[in-house]
Design a protein around this motif. Structure first.
Motif, mmCIF file in Angstrom:
data_model
loop_
_atom_site.group_PDB
_atom_site.id
_atom_site.type_symbol
_atom_site.label_atom_id
_atom_site.label_comp_id
_atom_site.label_asym_id
_atom_site.label_seq_id
_atom_site.Cartn_x
_atom_site.Cartn_y
_atom_site.Cartn_z
ATOM 1 N N MET A 143 -23.097 78.483 37.428
ATOM 2 C CA MET A 143 -23.092 79.227 36.175
ATOM 3 C C MET A 143 -21.792 78.945 35.432
ATOM 4 O O MET A 143 -20.754 78.768 36.043
ATOM 5 N N THR A 144 -21.902 78.964 34.142
ATOM 6 C CA THR A 144 -20.728 78.677 33.336
ATOM 7 C C THR A 144 -20.370 79.876 32.468
ATOM 8 O O THR A 144 -21.192 80.739 32.205
ATOM 9 N N ILE A 145 -19.139 79.871 32.030
ATOM 10 C CA ILE A 145 -18.658 80.907 31.126
ATOM 11 C C ILE A 145 -19.288 80.663 29.747
ATOM 12 O O ILE A 145 -19.331 79.542 29.266
ATOM 13 N N ASP A 146 -19.781 81.725 29.130
ATOM 14 C CA ASP A 146 -20.430 81.659 27.816
ATOM 15 C C ASP A 146 -19.370 81.911 26.746
ATOM 16 O O ASP A 146 -18.819 83.005 26.657
ATOM 17 N N ALA A 147 -19.085 80.899 25.933
ATOM 18 C CA ALA A 147 -18.011 80.995 24.937
ATOM 19 C C ALA A 147 -18.246 82.087 23.891
ATOM 20 O O ALA A 147 -17.299 82.598 23.301
ATOM 21 N N ALA A 148 -19.498 82.472 23.655
ATOM 22 C CA ALA A 148 -19.796 83.490 22.640
ATOM 23 C C ALA A 148 -19.502 84.907 23.133
ATOM 24 O O ALA A 148 -19.403 85.836 22.347
ATOM 25 N N ILE A 149 -19.353 85.060 24.454
ATOM 26 C CA ILE A 149 -19.118 86.379 25.048
ATOM 27 C C ILE A 149 -17.630 86.557 25.291
ATOM 28 O O ILE A 149 -16.969 85.678 25.840
ATOM 29 N N THR A 150 -17.105 87.697 24.860
ATOM 30 C CA THR A 150 -15.683 87.979 25.057
ATOM 31 C C THR A 150 -15.509 89.206 25.940
ATOM 32 O O THR A 150 -16.364 90.090 25.983
ATOM 33 N N ASP A 151 -14.377 89.239 26.633
ATOM 34 C CA ASP A 151 -14.015 90.385 27.455
ATOM 35 C C ASP A 151 -13.045 91.228 26.647
ATOM 36 O O ASP A 151 -11.896 90.851 26.449
ATOM 37 N N ASN A 152 -13.517 92.360 26.147
ATOM 38 C CA ASN A 152 -12.660 93.293 25.423
ATOM 39 C C ASN A 152 -12.067 94.223 26.467
ATOM 40 O O ASN A 152 -12.594 95.305 26.741
ATOM 41 N N ALA A 153 -10.968 93.782 27.091
ATOM 42 C CA ALA A 153 -10.361 94.513 28.201
ATOM 43 C C ALA A 153 -9.923 95.918 27.802
ATOM 44 O O ALA A 153 -10.021 96.853 28.593
ATOM 45 N N GLU A 154 -9.457 96.069 26.568
ATOM 46 C CA GLU A 154 -9.008 97.378 26.101
ATOM 47 C C GLU A 154 -10.160 98.388 26.072
ATOM 48 O O GLU A 154 -9.987 99.558 26.392
#
Length: 107
Positions: free
Chosen positions: A1-12
């Motif tokens: 599986m690869t990381i999806d560039a359109a998905i972001t991790d909003n850590a806050e």
């Protein structure tokens, strides 16, 4: 599986986000390394039925694997996803593997 560039991790905000057509699908989590508890998967009703939740799940799994995190799938969607894809269970915390009837490790 690869990381999806359109998905972001909003850590806050403790959530992964995927903006689509002016709306945002999200996976909420609580991070307490080495554990990543997935609490909820939310896809706007207008976007349902297009595989978006599965796309988010694949991204979260790849991200957890890359960060050496163990997933605690409290979210019903994630629990069902791992039951449908037991080959991905290597990132699931051992206690949750047992309760979901998943294999001890990916083989």
């Amino acid at each position: 599986m690869t990381i999806d560039a359109a998905i972001t991790d909003n850590a806050e905000a403790h959530r992964y986000e995927l903006p689509i057509e002016g709306q945002v699908a999200v996976v909420t989590y609580n991070l307490s390394p080495p554990n990543l508890m997935i609490t909820e998967t939310l896809v706007p009703q207008a976007l349902e039925g297009r595989g978006i939740a599965s796309r988010l799940a694949r991204h979260v799994i790849a991200d957890a694997r890359a960060r050496s995190l163990m997933i605690l799938p409290v979210c019903p969607f994630f629990a069902a996803f791992f039951q449908k894809h037991p080959d991905q269970a290597d990132v699931v915390h051992p206690t949750y593997r047992i309760s979901l009837g998943l294999p001890d490790s990916a083989s």
